[in-house]
Write a protein that holds these residues in place. Structure first.
Motif, mmCIF file in Angstrom:
data_model
loop_
_atom_site.group_PDB
_atom_site.id
_atom_site.type_symbol
_atom_site.label_atom_id
_atom_site.label_comp_id
_atom_site.label_asym_id
_atom_site.label_seq_id
_atom_site.Cartn_x
_atom_site.Cartn_y
_atom_site.Cartn_z
ATOM 1 N N GLU A 17 45.022 43.187 31.337
ATOM 2 C CA GLU A 17 45.306 41.998 32.139
ATOM 3 C C GLU A 17 44.309 41.854 33.287
ATOM 4 O OE1 GLU A 17 48.822 40.263 35.069
ATOM 5 O OE2 GLU A 17 49.122 42.123 33.949
ATOM 6 N N MET A 18 44.031 42.964 33.980
ATOM 7 C CA MET A 18 43.117 42.903 35.118
ATOM 8 C C MET A 18 41.667 42.705 34.683
ATOM 9 S SD MET A 18 44.779 43.042 37.943
ATOM 10 C CE MET A 18 45.924 41.945 37.102
ATOM 11 N N ILE A 19 41.275 43.282 33.562
ATOM 12 C CA ILE A 19 39.891 43.126 33.093
ATOM 13 C C ILE A 19 39.648 41.681 32.659
ATOM 14 C CG2 ILE A 19 38.204 43.875 31.389
ATOM 15 C CD1 ILE A 19 38.864 45.957 33.515
ATOM 16 N N LEU A 20 40.612 41.072 31.975
ATOM 17 C CA LEU A 20 40.468 39.660 31.596
ATOM 18 C C LEU A 20 40.416 38.779 32.842
ATOM 19 C CD1 LEU A 20 42.901 39.455 28.541
ATOM 20 C CD2 LEU A 20 40.408 39.488 28.488
ATOM 21 N N GLN A 21 41.204 39.122 33.833
ATOM 22 C CA GLN A 21 41.141 38.367 35.091
ATOM 23 C C GLN A 21 39.781 38.541 35.761
ATOM 24 O OE1 GLN A 21 42.354 39.686 39.094
ATOM 25 N NE2 GLN A 21 44.279 38.648 38.603
ATOM 26 N N PHE A 22 39.238 39.745 35.718
ATOM 27 C CA PHE A 22 37.912 39.990 36.273
ATOM 28 C C PHE A 22 36.869 39.124 35.571
ATOM 29 C CE2 PHE A 22 33.871 42.350 36.245
ATOM 30 C CZ PHE A 22 33.667 42.528 37.599
ATOM 31 N N GLY A 23 37.035 38.943 34.254
ATOM 32 C CA GLY A 23 36.125 38.057 33.529
ATOM 33 C C GLY A 23 36.241 36.616 33.994
ATOM 34 N N PHE A 24 37.473 36.141 34.173
ATOM 35 C CA PHE A 24 37.667 34.784 34.678
ATOM 36 C C PHE A 24 37.068 34.625 36.082
ATOM 37 C CE2 PHE A 24 40.536 33.193 31.450
ATOM 38 C CZ PHE A 24 40.412 31.823 31.596
ATOM 39 N N THR A 25 37.178 35.681 36.876
ATOM 40 C CA THR A 25 36.716 35.610 38.258
ATOM 41 C C THR A 25 35.198 35.573 38.365
ATOM 42 O OG1 THR A 25 38.677 36.856 38.898
ATOM 43 C CG2 THR A 25 36.927 36.734 40.514
ATOM 44 N N THR A 26 34.506 36.129 37.389
ATOM 45 C CA THR A 26 33.049 36.256 37.496
ATOM 46 C C THR A 26 32.275 35.380 36.514
ATOM 47 O OG1 THR A 26 33.168 38.182 36.011
ATOM 48 C CG2 THR A 26 33.177 38.605 38.380
ATOM 49 N N ILE A 27 32.778 35.197 35.298
ATOM 50 C CA ILE A 27 31.958 34.568 34.260
ATOM 51 C C ILE A 27 31.723 33.093 34.543
ATOM 52 C CG2 ILE A 27 31.907 33.949 31.812
ATOM 53 C CD1 ILE A 27 33.196 36.591 31.181
ATOM 54 N N PHE A 28 32.775 32.329 34.897
ATOM 55 C CA PHE A 28 32.645 30.891 35.142
ATOM 56 C C PHE A 28 32.933 30.541 36.603
ATOM 57 C CE2 PHE A 28 33.712 31.141 30.601
ATOM 58 C CZ PHE A 28 32.631 30.465 30.072
ATOM 59 N N VAL A 29 32.625 31.484 37.491
ATOM 60 C CA VAL A 29 32.985 31.264 38.888
ATOM 61 C C VAL A 29 32.179 30.129 39.502
ATOM 62 C CG1 VAL A 29 31.315 32.875 39.870
ATOM 63 C CG2 VAL A 29 33.523 32.526 41.000
ATOM 64 N N ALA A 30 30.990 29.816 38.964
ATOM 65 C CA ALA A 30 30.200 28.707 39.499
ATOM 66 C C ALA A 30 30.897 27.372 39.294
ATOM 67 C CB ALA A 30 28.821 28.680 38.841
ATOM 68 N N ALA A 31 31.740 27.283 38.273
ATOM 69 C CA ALA A 31 32.462 26.041 38.015
ATOM 70 C C ALA A 31 33.806 25.994 38.721
ATOM 71 C CB ALA A 31 32.673 25.867 36.509
ATOM 72 N N PHE A 32 34.296 27.144 39.170
ATOM 73 C CA PHE A 32 35.627 27.186 39.780
ATOM 74 C C PHE A 32 35.616 28.218 40.911
ATOM 75 C CE2 PHE A 32 40.322 28.181 39.520
ATOM 76 C CZ PHE A 32 40.722 26.941 39.986
ATOM 77 N N PRO A 33 35.100 27.859 42.081
ATOM 78 C CA PRO A 33 34.983 28.822 43.192
ATOM 79 C C PRO A 33 36.313 29.363 43.704
ATOM 80 C CG PRO A 33 33.619 26.875 43.584
ATOM 81 C CD PRO A 33 34.504 26.556 42.426
ATOM 82 N N LEU A 34 37.413 28.707 43.375
ATOM 83 C CA LEU A 34 38.715 29.183 43.842
ATOM 84 C C LEU A 34 39.286 30.292 42.960
ATOM 85 C CD1 LEU A 34 40.477 25.850 44.890
ATOM 86 C CD2 LEU A 34 39.350 27.533 46.354
ATOM 87 N N ALA A 35 38.586 30.669 41.888
ATOM 88 C CA ALA A 35 39.090 31.718 40.999
ATOM 89 C C ALA A 35 39.307 33.042 41.724
ATOM 90 C CB ALA A 35 38.138 31.896 39.814
ATOM 91 N N PRO A 36 38.387 33.515 42.578
ATOM 92 C CA PRO A 36 38.674 34.769 43.303
ATOM 93 C C PRO A 36 39.899 34.684 44.200
ATOM 94 C CG PRO A 36 36.327 34.270 43.394
ATOM 95 C CD PRO A 36 37.005 33.057 42.832
ATOM 96 N N LEU A 37 40.142 33.518 44.793
ATOM 97 C CA LEU A 37 41.319 33.372 45.650
ATOM 98 C C LEU A 37 42.600 33.466 44.827
ATOM 99 C CD1 LEU A 37 42.526 32.782 48.421
ATOM 100 C CD2 LEU A 37 42.306 30.328 47.916
ATOM 101 N N LEU A 38 42.631 32.797 43.676
ATOM 102 C CA LEU A 38 43.807 32.902 42.805
ATOM 103 C C LEU A 38 43.997 34.325 42.317
ATOM 104 C CD1 LEU A 38 43.502 29.646 40.638
ATOM 105 C CD2 LEU A 38 44.967 30.049 42.624
ATOM 106 N N ALA A 39 42.894 35.002 41.984
ATOM 107 C CA ALA A 39 42.994 36.397 41.541
ATOM 108 C C ALA A 39 43.523 37.288 42.658
ATOM 109 C CB ALA A 39 41.629 36.887 41.068
ATOM 110 N N LEU A 40 43.086 37.049 43.890
ATOM 111 C CA LEU A 40 43.549 37.849 45.022
ATOM 112 C C LEU A 40 45.047 37.678 45.235
ATOM 113 C CD1 LEU A 40 43.078 39.592 47.544
ATOM 114 C CD2 LEU A 40 42.502 37.487 48.773
#
Length: 1022
Positions: free
Chosen positions: A782-805
């Motif tokens: 679960e956390m590794i897939l979230q890490f992928g979401f947080t880094t792979i397309f982060v240029a299109a969705f800058p709020l991804a790290p905040l949601l992950a946090l």
């Protein structure tokens, strides 16, 4: 003279006292009928012999002080006591030497205790033995002296618990004697001890009397007793068919196997090293260790346990020297090596659990996790209660995790998971802050964005329909809202954020290596090596006919031929490829849905849906895609199990790594395939009006919104991320809660609500949910897939790290609550790192650099705007790229299409007369193409080729720059912190000094003894 003592039990009908004149002068024999002991007192030397069957284990040491026999004529003094205990079948003939301060040498009497008959075994109580001897031997004084070291308390000593805890002990012997019976009665009631209230339960086995594997189980249990483990059975209060087998490991067994397993125990304290932990802030995130003293972890040097050097270790109490997690791990180690049937491979508890001989096996929780009294006023009842209050409670969500306590209760493997999760969550703070800053930057610059202003003012620009027939013409100004939302995520700070996140991923991994090294040192994992793993039973059954010598153990073992292994790997790889094709087919189905639905929504009766047909299509497609993802995940788990078993891995770790890799690959592709489609394929290969590309020559491919495709990618990531994390949290906590509630409800219906209160601890734990069969796999995945979401397309969705946090702050407490309250206590396992997951994280970090480069270059409008500003805008040739240089960009990015050139099946039903009162002749679309009046109608313009070249150049430069920064950071950051290297060197130096001093002291003591006995030699050293 040294005192050799041991203990034996027997049954004897009467108490006798007889002078044995024919053996040793002045000797007497004391026969104790209640305890079954024959005690002979002699005048030459002190020796206590034990004769037992090999299958019988001696009882653990009493909580009372050990007896020391002293003659009345001996002068008092402080000398070293040497006690040697030998027990046939228990210590394999090895002697155990103990040293303690405050005793005297025993001279003048010899004490022999011999087993007289093989009657039933009775419990031995030192107090009864000593009382009998005092009554009948008037010239013998019985003194009590405890074997204890001079060092201060250490972190591995459980005696630091609150006095109300049943596992704690008192240092005052008289106080213990007065309250011993009361403590034993409490121990009987709490379900953590045997019926005698003395022997703590270290492990629980559960089986059903109706199970057909009775013979194997009986042989296994006989061999358990032969190994020295003590056993007691209880039937379930709910179901009489269920039997609980309680196991207890005496001190002798624990010491012997701890030495074999190289269990590291504290032997020296140096307070100087505590300064290296003072950098953490004291408040408010640190737990209050003054109010909760059990959280305090003293820094102790440790060494592999050795019975020959037991005087070097800090032993305040033998019952608590090995903590509960270590005791359970030792017992599990023993159970994994006990035979249940004659045969080379008929061994181990895991095989009995597989064939149904036992239904469950688990260590006990340390009692209830709740207490009527406040922990701050009355202290923690047990470690489970302490973990609940300072870790699993929602009131401490902002505080650091008590990782040392987690490790002490659940073991290093689970402790490392929570350490990694806490480190990952902490590292998300700067990423979330920068991502929020990028978003807020877009909000503050929204009113100054020239592109969104032009879109909102473009009431005279009519856009071509986005689908066949039913989609109407629309003004460009109708997409004003979407243009503004796009600017929130696609602005001048996006590139900086993408570079930052690529560097952040590298810094996260590099600093985690340093953090892991510190944890490994603190938890004594630096020099720990995994034991040679046992071969899986399935592998043995498949390849038992072909054997070869193991290069490590030198023993023959089953062997898998290279050709057989390669063929199985090829079949497994083919299965993986087929499942990836299934994922692609699912994405293709979603694409068809989007193509068909956009036309349906465009003809919908409701104006809200009709006017926002593309948004409605994207939203419903994402929800359907999420449902397909969750359904396919169930299928992928079964396929991954099938393919992994088909490969026939040799050991459990190989099986786990193979299964982990397949499951991650399946779920990663399943979760991100539609996102990759939206990011890199949506609207890229649609053709142009009058010459659209179609699926199966029927369905027209979907186009991007007039404001761009980035808004679709943002919706995809936001919806999937929120729904996935919500679903995972429900399944992790909600599902066990519902199952445990249902179990309690059935018990109340059958036995009444009051019966639950009287359940012993093993019954309560058995009714809890067992830990996942794959261990920590689901948590890590679960956390590794979230890490992928947080880094792979982060240029299109800058709020991804905040949601992950935000999710991880909740996730830590949910997992803690689940481990402490909803799951049975897992076996404490050791591990040096997070295993194969670290390599997967590195792969995701590399992939994130590539994907973010493509998102910025292809998906966003950053490169087209840059080319226009420097080449085609008002500032062309001036080297500027401000907002004033973007005037006219929207018009330059749109091409003109003649409506009469529409295909018959694409021609819209409306002629566009509602805009100007007359039928439209031209409409606009997003592309860089020539006008219909050019020599080559609708051909690519020069600006298109400039933009394409700039995109390719940006991808190359971005990737090389970021990879260089990543490698530079990896090179500059050492894997071991400097203070840790200093601590390791100091520990090595102190250990060498201590060993040298101890050896020198031993040699000098032996020299003095030889001189005293008149046996000194002239050639001895030193």
């Amino acid at each position: 003279m040294p005192c050799q003592c041991g203990l034996a039990r027997t049954d004897f009908p009467a108490l006798q006292m007889t002078a044995l004149a024919g053996r040793v002068p002045g000797s007497e024999v004391l026969v104790l009928p209640d305890l079954g002991l024959s005690v002979s007192i002699h005048g030459a030397e002190q020796r206590l012999q034990t004769h037992q069957r090999q299958s019988v284990a001696s009882r653990p040491g009493s909580r009372r002080r050990l007896p020391v026999v002293r003659h009345s004529s001996l002068p008092p003094g402080r000398r070293t006591i040497k006690m040697e205990a030998s027990s046939s079948g228990i210590t394999n003939g090895k002697n155990k030497v103990f040293h303690a301060e405050g005793g005297v040498d025993l001279q003048g009497y010899q004490l022999d205790m011999q087993r007289l008959s093989d009657g039933p075994r009775n419990d031995v109580d030192f107090s009864e033995i000593l009382n009998a001897i005092q009554e009948m031997a008037k010239d013998v004084n019985i003194l009590f002296d405890e074997l204890e070291a001079v060092n201060s308390p250490c972190k591995d000593d459980d005696s630091l618990l609150h006095p109300g805890n049943l596992t704690s002990t008192s240092d005052d012997a008289s106080r213990l004697d007065a309250g011993g019976e009361m403590v034993r009665e409490k121990n009987k009631l709490n379900g953590l001890y045997f019926r005698d209230g003395k022997c703590r339960i270290d492990y629980i086995l559960v089986y059903r009397k109706s199970s057909p594997q009775t013979e194997k189980r009986e042989v296994f249990e006989r061999n358990i007793r032969a190994e020295g483990l003590q056993m007691e059975k209880e039937s379930s209060l709910i179901n009489s068919d269920i039997i609980f087998v309680k196991l207890h490991a005496p001190w002798e067994v624990l010491g012997r196997y701890a030495e074999q397993m190289n269990v590291r125990m504290p032997f020296r304290i140096d307070k100087q090293i505590s300064r290296f932990r003072r950098w953490l802030p004291k408040k408010p995130m640190r737990l209050d260790k003054e109010t909760l003293p059990d959280l305090e972890e003293n820094d102790c040097y440790t060494a592999p346990f050795s019975q020959q050097r037991i005087h070097h270790f800090i032993i305040h109490n033998k019952d608590t020297f090995f903590n509960n997690a270590t005791r359970s791990r030792i017992v599990h180690h023993i159970l994994q090596r006990i035979k249940y049937e004659e045969g080379k491979n008929k061994i181990g508890l895991n095989r009995l659990l597989t064939n149904g001989s036992y239904e469950a096996a688990f260590p006990l929780h340390e009692g209830s996790y709740r207490s009527k009294n406040s922990i701050r006023t009355h202290g923690a009842v047990n470690h489970r209660h302490l973990l609940y209050e300072c870790w699993a409670s929602w009131g401490v969500w902002y505080k650091y995790q008590p990782l040392d306590l987690v490790r002490r209760y659940f073991g290093e493997k689970i402790g490392l998971y929570f350490a990694w999760l806490g480190w990952y969550t902490g590292m998300l703070f700067p990423a979330a802050f920068i991502g929020l800053f990028v978003f807020l930057y877009g909000v503050t610059t929204l009113d100054h964005c020239q592109v969104s202003k032009e879109v909102c003012r473009a009431t005279g620009i009519i856009m071509c329909p986005v689908c066949d027939k039913y989609c109407p013409f629309m003004r460009l100004s109708d997409s004003c809202v979407y243009a503004k939302v796009t600017h929130l995520f696609d602005n001048g700070a996006t590139v900086f954020f993408a570079v930052f996140m690529a560097v952040w991923a590298t810094v996260f991994l590099e600093f985690w290596k340093r953090r892991r090294a510190v944890i490994a040192y603190d938890w004594d994992l630096i020099d720990w090596e995994e034991e040679e793993e046992e071969i899986r039973p399935q592998f043995e059954a498949k390849y038992s006919k072909k054997e070869r010598m193991n290069p490590i153990s030198g023993k023959p073992e089953p062997y898998q031929a290279f050709a057989d292994k390669c063929s199985r790997l090829i079949v497994s790889a083919s299965g993986i490829f087929f499942m990836i094709c299934v994922v692609i087919a699912a994405v293709f189905g979603i694409v068809i849905y989007r193509v068909v639905t956009v036309s349906t929504f465009a003809a919908f009766k409701w104006a809200l849906i009709r006017n926002n047909s593309q948004v409605a299509t994207t939203g419903t497609a994402v929800c359907i895609n999420f449902c397909i993802i969750m359904l396919l995940n169930v299928l992928y788990e079964k396929v991954a199990l099938l393919l992994t078993n088909l490969e026939q891995p040799r050991t459990e770790s190989e099986w786990e790594n193979s299964f982990t890799l397949k499951m991650f690959l399946f779920q990663f592709v399943n979760l991100n395939s539609s996102t990759f489609y939206i990011a890199f394929f949506l609207g890229r290969f649609t053709g142009h009006p009058g010459a659209y590309l179609r699926l199966i020559n029927r369905w027209r491919l979907e186009e991007c919104h007039p404001s761009g495709c980035l808004i679709d990618l943002c919706m995809q990531m936001g919806i999937i991320m929120v729904l996935k994390q919500t679903w995972n949290n429900f399944m992790e906590l909600g599902y066990p809660l519902i199952q445990n509630w249902w179990t309690r409800r059935k018990v109340r219906q059958e036995h009444g609500p009051e019966r639950k209160i009287n359940f012993p601890q093993w019954e309560k734990d058995y009714n809890l949910q067992p830990m996942n069969a794959y261990g920590l796999f689901d948590e890590y995945l679960e956390m590794i897939l979230q890490f992928g979401f947080t880094t792979i397309f982060v240029a299109a969705f800058p709020l991804a790290p905040l949601l992950a946090l935000l999710n991880n702050i909740i996730e830590i407490r949910l997992d803690a609550y689940k481990f402490v309250t909803q799951w049975r206590r897992p076996l404490a396992s050791r591990a040096k790192d997070i295993g194969i997951w670290y390599g997967i994280l590195e792969g995701i970090g590399i992939l994130s650099v590539i994907t973010n480069a493509f998102v910025i270059a292809i998906t966003s409008d950053f490169i087209p705007r840059l080319v226009y500003a420097y080449k085609y805008g008002p500032c062309a040739g001036q080297g500027e790229a401000g907002q004033k240089c973007m005037v006219g960009y929207v018009n330059a990015s749109l091409s003109v299409f003649r409506i009469s050139d529409f295909e018959n099946r694409s021609e819209p039903e409306s002629d566009g007369s509602e805009f100007s009162g007359t039928p439209l002749k031209y409409c606009r679309y997003r592309d860089y193409r020539d006008s219909p009046h050019a020599l080559v109608p609708y051909g690519y313009t020069l600006q298109f080729w400039h933009v394409l070249a700039a995109r390719l150049a940006f991808i190359i430069v971005f990737e090389h720059l970021v990879f260089c920064i990543k490698h530079l950071i990896s090179y500059l950051i050492p894997d071991l912190p400097k203070d840790l290297r200093d601590r390791m060197r100091r520990e090595k130096y102190l250990i060498q000094e201590m060993m040298y001093e101890a050896e020198l002291e031993r040699l000098q003591r032996e020299r003095k003894e030889r001189k005293k006995n008149g046996k000194a030699h002239h050639n001895e050293w030193p």
